[in-house]
Each structure stands twice: as structure tokens, then as C-alpha cells.
Write a protein that holds these residues in place. Structure first.
Motif, PDB file in Angstrom:
ATOM      1  N   ALA A 139      -1.626  -9.674  -4.563  1.00  0.00           N
ATOM      2  CA  ALA A 139      -2.390  -9.544  -3.329  1.00  0.00           C
ATOM      3  C   ALA A 139      -3.793 -10.063  -3.602  1.00  0.00           C
ATOM      4  N   ASN A 140      -4.396 -10.691  -2.594  1.00  0.00           N
ATOM      5  CA  ASN A 140      -5.707 -11.307  -2.768  1.00  0.00           C
ATOM      6  C   ASN A 140      -6.552 -11.064  -1.528  1.00  0.00           C
ATOM      7  N   TYR A 141      -7.844 -10.843  -1.751  1.00  0.00           N
ATOM      8  CA  TYR A 141      -8.789 -10.608  -0.665  1.00  0.00           C
ATOM      9  C   TYR A 141     -10.036 -11.434  -0.934  1.00  0.00           C
ATOM     10  N   ASP A 142     -10.495 -12.173   0.068  1.00  0.00           N
ATOM     11  CA  ASP A 142     -11.687 -13.003  -0.102  1.00  0.00           C
ATOM     12  C   ASP A 142     -12.531 -12.937   1.157  1.00  0.00           C
ATOM     13  N   TRP A 151      -8.415  -8.913  -6.289  1.00  0.00           N
ATOM     14  CA  TRP A 151      -7.012  -9.102  -6.636  1.00  0.00           C
ATOM     15  C   TRP A 151      -6.308  -7.780  -6.909  1.00  0.00           C
ATOM     16  N   GLN A 152      -4.989  -7.852  -6.831  1.00  0.00           N
ATOM     17  CA  GLN A 152      -4.100  -6.826  -7.346  1.00  0.00           C
ATOM     18  C   GLN A 152      -2.795  -7.508  -7.738  1.00  0.00           C
ATOM     19  N   VAL A 199     -13.754 -10.754  -8.530  1.00  0.00           N
ATOM     20  CA  VAL A 199     -14.539 -11.716  -9.294  1.00  0.00           C
ATOM     21  C   VAL A 199     -16.022 -11.497  -9.029  1.00  0.00           C
ATOM     22  N   SER A 200     -16.374 -11.332  -7.769  1.00  0.00           N
ATOM     23  CA  SER A 200     -17.724 -10.946  -7.359  1.00  0.00           C
ATOM     24  C   SER A 200     -17.614  -9.644  -6.590  1.00  0.00           C
ATOM     25  N   ASP A 201     -18.708  -8.910  -6.503  1.00  0.00           N
ATOM     26  CA  ASP A 201     -18.584  -7.539  -5.983  1.00  0.00           C
ATOM     27  C   ASP A 201     -19.758  -7.165  -5.093  1.00  0.00           C
ATOM     28  N   GLU A 202     -19.946  -7.943  -4.016  1.00  0.00           N
ATOM     29  CA  GLU A 202     -21.061  -7.655  -3.121  1.00  0.00           C
ATOM     30  C   GLU A 202     -20.714  -6.638  -2.039  1.00  0.00           C
TER      31      GLU A 202
END
Length: 243
Positions: A139-142, A151-152, A199-202
Motif C-alpha cells: 500500500a502506498n500514500y503520497d 508505505w506498508q 520517506v518524508s514526514d510533514e
């Protein structure tokens, strides 16, 4: 209008009763023109090749054939948006896929995607299913407007060289997503509000789902070096309940 009327009758007969109000959209691509990209109501993105062909099909004689290259720009997705937004901001999807050879280790790919603006926020988001490590599903979230890319992963590999059924559930109200492979829930990539990492965490590792505006299907690799892909899709259903 006559052609579209015939198309609706055919797809209802193949998949479900025409009185089934849970069905939002369904097609087996039998009404589309061989050798051409799918027409109304589909939209294509990416430079990859998408044509209706008869080399493989799960039902009937026709399916959609995707031939994609290396990297994001050479991918190919086809999508619809005419049934969105939905009253509960959620839907179930189903399709049959045939993947000649999945992307190799180190290549992240997407095969299912929905997107839209996140309610009460100043950014938009994309919710996706695809894969990455050694052809394993993920699973992916962007997001766009802030940085995330989350990701998961699962240990389940995508099938190759055979037809298989993919079903998924995107719930934009509960920030919840699920995926089934040939009827089996892949629990490792069920996500609700938060995945394994980003990858980034804003946005504090949160998966803030959008007001869903579309659904796109196909194949796109995000890195180069993986070679070309060949994928077929048939018998797509979008519904308000799992079939």
C-alpha cells in the motif's frame, strides 16, 4: 446514444443485474475498438501504450493491454471520474489482471490509484496499491502540497503469467484501505490512518485520504532499470458494496 445503451445492457448481463443499485460502473471492454485506446469514459495518463486487443481476455474476446517502459513518464494508467464524488466517499473496486512479468526488486510500481483534495487541508493526496520489494504487494500514500510518500508492505507476491482477481476498498471518510487477491484479504496491507513509515514526514506519518475524485488502473514504475512491462486488465467493476 444507441451504442451507449447497448453497452450498458451488455455489461449488466455479464456482471450483475441492471437493477443492482450497488453497481456504479462496470465494463468488460467488449464495446471498445480493437487496436485503439479505450474511449469514453476512460482517460489515459502516461506515455505507455494502451490498446484494446484480443491476445488475452478473462471474459469475452477483448481486454485492455498495457505496454509500459522504465520510469514514471513511461507508465500508463486509464481512469474514470464521472461517477465521483460519492455520497460516503468510499467505494469497492474489482478487476481481473494478467501480468506477464512484474517489476523486479528495487522498482516501486502502482496498479490502482485514487486521488483528490484532502478535506479541510491545503494539500491533495493519492491512495495506491502496487508493489516493490521482490514483486511483493504494498500500500502506498503520497501527497502534493506537503511531503509524505508512505508505505506498508506485505510478503504476498503479485501473480504472474495467469489471470487473477484484484479487489480493493478505499474509504475516504475513515482513511481506510483494503486489498483482496483471488478472494483472500491481504491483511498486511490493510491500512487505517497510518502505515509503516514515510520517506518524508510533514504530516506526522498520517494517511489523510482525499475526497475521492477518480480511479486509475494500469501500471507505472517509479524507477528506471526495470525494463518494460506487459499487463492486461479485464472485467472492471466499481460498486458501493463488496461483490
Amino acid at each position: 446514444m444507441m451504442a451507449r445503451g447497448i453497452w450498458v445492457i451488455i455489461t449488466c448481463v455479464v456482471f450483475a443485474s441492471c437493477t443492482d443499485t450497488n453497481i456504479l460502473f462496470t465494463t468488460d471492454f467488449e464495446d471498445q475498438h480493437i487496436g485503439e485506446s479505450p474511449g469514453f469514459p476512460w482517460t489515459k495518463i502516461g506515455r505507455g501504450i494502451v490498446v484494446i486487443d484480443t491476445t488475452k481476455s478473462y471474459s469475452g474476446n477483448q481486454s485492455v493491454h498495457f505496454t509500459t517502459g522504465e520510469g514514471y513518464e513511461q507508465g500508463a494508467l486509464i481512469g474514470i471520474d464521472h461517477i465521483f464524488p460519492l455520497p460516503k466517499n468510499s467505494y469497492y473496486g474489482s478487476m481481473y489482471m494478467y501480468v506477464q512479468e512484474a517489476s523486479p526488486d528495487g522498482i516501486h510500481w502502482t496498479m490502482i490509484q485514487s486521488s483528490g483534495k484532502v478535506p479541510n487541508q491545503n494539500f491533495s493526496s493519492e491512495i495506491r496499491y502496487g508493489g516493490q520489494h521482490n514483486k511483493k504487494l504494498m500500500a502506498n500514500y503520497d501527497t502534493k502540497g506537503v511531503k509524505s510518500d508512505c508505505w506498508q508492505h506485505s510478503e504476498e507476491k503479485i501473480p504472474e503469467k495467469k489471470w487473477f482477481r484484484v479487489q480493493w476498498f478505499f474509504d475516504g471518510t475513515q482513511d481506510h484501505m483494503k486489498l483482496w487477491l483471488d478472494g483472500t484479504l491481504i491483511e498486511a496491507i490493510t491500512v487505517k490512518k497510518e502505515g509503516a513509515g514515510c520517506v518524508s514526514d510533514e504530516i506526522a506519518n498520517q494517511w489523510k485520504f482525499p475526497l475521492i475524485e477518480n480511479v486509475f488502473l494500469g501500471w507505472v514504475d517509479y524507477q528506471t532499470g526495470g525494463g518494460p512491462r506487459e499487463v492486461w486488465i479485464d472485467d472492471v467493476i466499481i460498486s458501493t458494496k463488496k461483490l
